[in-house]
Write a protein that holds these residues in place. Sequence first.
Motif, PDB file in Angstrom:
ATOM      1  N   ILE A  82       0.842  -1.201   0.000  1.00 47.95           N
ATOM      2  CA  ILE A  82       0.000   0.000   0.000  1.00 47.95           C
ATOM      3  C   ILE A  82       0.876   1.250   0.000  1.00 47.95           C
ATOM      4  O   ILE A  82       0.610   2.223  -0.695  1.00 47.95           O
ATOM      5  CB  ILE A  82      -0.988  -0.052   1.175  1.00 47.95           C
ATOM      6  N   MET A 418       5.286   5.157   9.923  1.00 46.52           N
ATOM      7  CA  MET A 418       4.458   4.709   8.801  1.00 46.52           C
ATOM      8  C   MET A 418       5.120   3.553   8.078  1.00 46.52           C
ATOM      9  O   MET A 418       4.470   2.805   7.366  1.00 46.52           O
ATOM     10  CB  MET A 418       4.236   5.854   7.806  1.00 46.52           C
ATOM     11  N   PHE A 437       2.894  12.081  21.122  1.00 42.47           N
ATOM     12  CA  PHE A 437       1.480  11.726  21.243  1.00 42.47           C
ATOM     13  C   PHE A 437       1.326  10.226  21.472  1.00 42.47           C
ATOM     14  O   PHE A 437       2.163   9.437  21.026  1.00 42.47           O
ATOM     15  CB  PHE A 437       0.731  12.067  19.955  1.00 42.47           C
ATOM     16  N   LYS A 443       1.566   1.917  18.074  1.00 44.01           N
ATOM     17  CA  LYS A 443       0.484   1.785  19.049  1.00 44.01           C
ATOM     18  C   LYS A 443       1.029   1.338  20.405  1.00 44.01           C
ATOM     19  O   LYS A 443       1.719   0.327  20.492  1.00 44.01           O
ATOM     20  CB  LYS A 443      -0.567   0.791  18.535  1.00 44.01           C
TER      21      LYS A 443
ATOM     22  N   ASP B  22      -3.102  12.666  15.278  1.00 45.70           N
ATOM     23  CA  ASP B  22      -2.605  11.286  15.283  1.00 45.70           C
ATOM     24  C   ASP B  22      -3.609  10.373  15.991  1.00 45.70           C
ATOM     25  O   ASP B  22      -3.800   9.228  15.597  1.00 45.70           O
ATOM     26  CB  ASP B  22      -1.260  11.184  16.025  1.00 45.70           C
ATOM     27  N   LYS B  27      -1.523   6.965  11.841  1.00 47.32           N
ATOM     28  CA  LYS B  27      -0.701   7.044  10.628  1.00 47.32           C
ATOM     29  C   LYS B  27      -0.883   5.952   9.599  1.00 47.32           C
ATOM     30  O   LYS B  27      -0.761   6.211   8.409  1.00 47.32           O
ATOM     31  CB  LYS B  27       0.768   7.144  11.031  1.00 47.32           C
ATOM     32  N   TYR B  38     -12.457   6.376   5.714  1.00 49.32           N
ATOM     33  CA  TYR B  38     -11.708   6.517   6.963  1.00 49.32           C
ATOM     34  C   TYR B  38     -12.596   6.368   8.206  1.00 49.32           C
ATOM     35  O   TYR B  38     -12.081   6.276   9.317  1.00 49.32           O
ATOM     36  CB  TYR B  38     -11.005   7.881   7.008  1.00 49.32           C
ATOM     37  N   ASP B  44      -8.903   5.087  15.848  1.00 49.47           N
ATOM     38  CA  ASP B  44      -8.655   3.645  15.700  1.00 49.47           C
ATOM     39  C   ASP B  44      -7.943   3.014  16.900  1.00 49.47           C
ATOM     40  O   ASP B  44      -8.308   1.925  17.343  1.00 49.47           O
ATOM     41  CB  ASP B  44      -7.837   3.411  14.425  1.00 49.47           C
ATOM     42  N   ASP B  45      -6.920   3.682  17.429  1.00 49.73           N
ATOM     43  CA  ASP B  45      -6.159   3.089  18.540  1.00 49.73           C
ATOM     44  C   ASP B  45      -7.040   2.832  19.762  1.00 49.73           C
ATOM     45  O   ASP B  45      -6.826   1.875  20.493  1.00 49.73           O
ATOM     46  CB  ASP B  45      -4.989   4.008  18.952  1.00 49.73           C
ATOM     47  N   GLU B  46      -8.024   3.715  19.972  1.00 50.59           N
ATOM     48  CA  GLU B  46      -8.905   3.553  21.130  1.00 50.59           C
ATOM     49  C   GLU B  46     -10.096   2.681  20.800  1.00 50.59           C
ATOM     50  O   GLU B  46     -10.715   2.097  21.678  1.00 50.59           O
ATOM     51  CB  GLU B  46      -9.489   4.906  21.547  1.00 50.59           C
ATOM     52  N   TYR B  48     -10.416   0.005  18.871  1.00 52.97           N
ATOM     53  CA  TYR B  48     -10.270  -1.454  18.767  1.00 52.97           C
ATOM     54  C   TYR B  48      -9.267  -1.948  19.793  1.00 52.97           C
ATOM     55  O   TYR B  48      -8.332  -1.236  20.159  1.00 52.97           O
ATOM     56  CB  TYR B  48      -9.800  -1.843  17.362  1.00 52.97           C
ATOM     57  N   LEU B  49      -9.450  -3.177  20.218  1.00 47.79           N
ATOM     58  CA  LEU B  49      -8.536  -3.756  21.198  1.00 47.79           C
ATOM     59  C   LEU B  49      -7.273  -4.283  20.530  1.00 47.79           C
ATOM     60  O   LEU B  49      -6.215  -4.333  21.137  1.00 47.79           O
ATOM     61  CB  LEU B  49      -9.238  -4.888  21.967  1.00 47.79           C
ATOM     62  N   ASP B  50      -7.403  -4.687  19.266  1.00 48.19           N
ATOM     63  CA  ASP B  50      -6.232  -5.208  18.566  1.00 48.19           C
ATOM     64  C   ASP B  50      -5.772  -4.195  17.518  1.00 48.19           C
ATOM     65  O   ASP B  50      -6.556  -3.379  17.051  1.00 48.19           O
ATOM     66  CB  ASP B  50      -6.555  -6.560  17.907  1.00 48.19           C
ATOM     67  N   PRO B  51      -4.510  -4.246  17.162  1.00 40.25           N
ATOM     68  CA  PRO B  51      -4.020  -3.282  16.178  1.00 40.25           C
ATOM     69  C   PRO B  51      -4.577  -3.592  14.795  1.00 40.25           C
ATOM     70  O   PRO B  51      -4.972  -4.723  14.514  1.00 40.25           O
ATOM     71  CB  PRO B  51      -2.505  -3.482  16.209  1.00 40.25           C
ATOM     72  N   ASP B  53      -4.484  -2.397  10.332  1.00 38.37           N
ATOM     73  CA  ASP B  53      -3.840  -1.660   9.245  1.00 38.37           C
ATOM     74  C   ASP B  53      -4.849  -1.559   8.108  1.00 38.37           C
ATOM     75  O   ASP B  53      -5.947  -2.113   8.204  1.00 38.37           O
ATOM     76  CB  ASP B  53      -2.558  -2.392   8.811  1.00 38.37           C
ATOM     77  N   VAL B  54      -4.453  -0.897   7.036  1.00 33.76           N
ATOM     78  CA  VAL B  54      -5.377  -0.664   5.935  1.00 33.76           C
ATOM     79  C   VAL B  54      -6.010  -1.965   5.438  1.00 33.76           C
ATOM     80  O   VAL B  54      -7.190  -2.009   5.104  1.00 33.76           O
ATOM     81  CB  VAL B  54      -4.643   0.030   4.763  1.00 33.76           C
ATOM     82  N   ASP B  55      -5.202  -3.034   5.412  1.00 32.59           N
ATOM     83  CA  ASP B  55      -5.724  -4.281   4.832  1.00 32.59           C
ATOM     84  C   ASP B  55      -6.297  -5.252   5.881  1.00 32.59           C
ATOM     85  O   ASP B  55      -6.623  -6.380   5.556  1.00 32.59           O
ATOM     86  CB  ASP B  55      -4.645  -4.961   3.982  1.00 32.59           C
TER      87      ASP B  55
END
Lengths: 470, 211
Positions: A82, A418, A437, A443, B22, B27, B38, B44-46, B48-51, B53-55
Amino acid sequence: MAAQTLYDKLWSRHLVDELPDGSSLVYIDRHLLHEVTSPQAFSGLRSLGRKPWRLDANIAVPDHAVPTRNRELGVPGIADLIARKQVETLTANCHESGIELIELEDSRQGIVHVVGPEQGLTLPGMTIVCGDSHTSTHGAFATLAMGIGTSEVEHVLATQTLRTRKQKNLRVRFEGELGYGVTAKDLILALIGRIGTAGGTGYAIEYAGSAIEQLSMEGRMTICNMSIEAGARAGMVAYDEKTRAFVKGRPRAPEGAMLEQAHNYWQTLVSDADAVFDREEDFNVSELGPQVSWGTSPEMVTGIGGTVPDIDRVKDESARRNLQRACDYMGLKSGQRLEGLAIDKVFIGSCTNARIEDLREVAHLIKGHKVHSAVKQALIVPGSGLVGLQAEREGLAEVFARAGFEWRSAGCSMCLGMNDDRLSAGERCASTSNRNFEGRQGKGGRTHLMSPLMAAAAAITGELTDVRKF
Amino acid sequence: MQPFETHTGIVIPFNRSNIDTDAILPKQYLKMLEKTGYGPHLFDDERYLDPGDVDTPVADRRLNPECILNQTPYSQGSILLAQANFGCGSSREHAVWALRDFGIRALLAPSFGDIFFNNCFNNGLLPVILDQELIDELFERCGVEPGFELTVDLQNCEIQGGGSTWPFVVEEGRRQNLLQGFDEIGLTLERSDAIRHYEAGRKIQEPWLFR
Ligand code: SF4
């Protein structure tokens, strides 16, 4: 004519028109583009059949999402598909529109705010914009330089102007001699600690005073860079002999008779002696020590000998809640000392501190030492390919490698994570970047902002360290 | 640009200051090439519990029940109430696109980050600056009445809700632009002659800039 500040002069020189909606149309001399905030602007132009107004005012360079390894492979070597698509899109947009692009394989590639001054694309007296808030960096050259959003990127591409509103004037004077181990980064962190991250909102800041005059152009860029962390869109420093010397001989700088003509004009780029500022802040820097941020906003900062605030003593409930949240996120306790706090990673880089002077200071400090065994990763990422080559020529890269640092190719890297340079949840990082931040470097990652010297000392000792005692 | 006249909706109380862009849109989502898509990644960080990405398919991710955007009725909210300096930090307009995509139409706070504030107006999102006392009062109302609704009326520059009406101030030019949904580039291009005239003068004054 009434006495003018530097900002007033730059503003009036670039004013094209006053608009009925109360904003002003300001002419833009230089527009810098990168892969992240431009694709939607190009699509916007295309969808309405619009073309860039003036090609030679624009230049693009990919920096935010690019990997810092395997760069000899070029764009096809970007493993994140991406991110690769985004760089390919920038390339295609530049080719289609005719905008000059510094490609990934080019040794001039780097962080857009390092590349501009290095190439002489940043010249005194200009208005400079970029879809990036740290565009304020270029103000070190007596320019009016501001970050803009993507809609504004599209507007600048199409019209060579920006619709904007005049800010108020704030002068920050740093007076006195910097002590050992105290750098430009410490000055700007201390300012943000004092006035807060919204303290400069609505102002254009001019940095002045004997300490600013003494600083190198690199140091001035570090200070102007973080104006946005003080809430100001633009920060600037008056033109002087140092500016002149830095600009001279740069690829895009004027030469010969034209340079003399330019210099004659540039010399006027100072605030008049009797100019009145809307607000002034004065700092005596002689007493200042190295600074380190403890929390999740750049205003949560203190001297390295300091502590996390004593939260119970804070009266205002919402302020207390903010401090507590920051403490919890950072894994710190109210009143805790910062010196001696163990760190997991070190990042030396970013548009704040990845120029050659920063790397020289780091190499000088760490020579003969080793990165502490408890430090999982210590990265050094030059601000541009040319900074990288210079560091290699001077033998700095070898010093870094011998000490156990990873020496990478240019880009934003772990400043915002990124690409794949980032923190994992809970990891604590000594970083020379500009934002601490929540989640900025990854994360759950915990960022402590500091100068390159302080980050280098932390890498060697494995903990937050007062570089003056190192 | 999408015009804004008046909007009624549920208020989402986000009782924090210095919320940065941010946090609003992390990012990893800046790699996308469009202006839409979007919404699921707002905060997003808050959220969801898991990280992610776009995909990462959103459906596979675990929602954080503690995040107000995941709670009823706030998941349907369209007015965000926050503390000082909302939208500070990065210039990423993606943060505004994420708010808009989620369904947010108006923001109420004592102050905003400068670049973010501009970006809002350029996307039909209305940021309203209110006195700290009023902001605190609105937070109190949200506290006693979950799902509290407000009407933000840009025609009359008023906020109404719970039997009260409060005036607000927005720069007249910005107000007109939002009400009409102007294409600002089109408006500026009507002044092409002035720009060209200015440019010709600068070419003489500072020829080194035109090479
Ligand atoms: S180095 Fe960091 S702050 Fe500078 S432009 Fe890159 S991401 Fe932004």
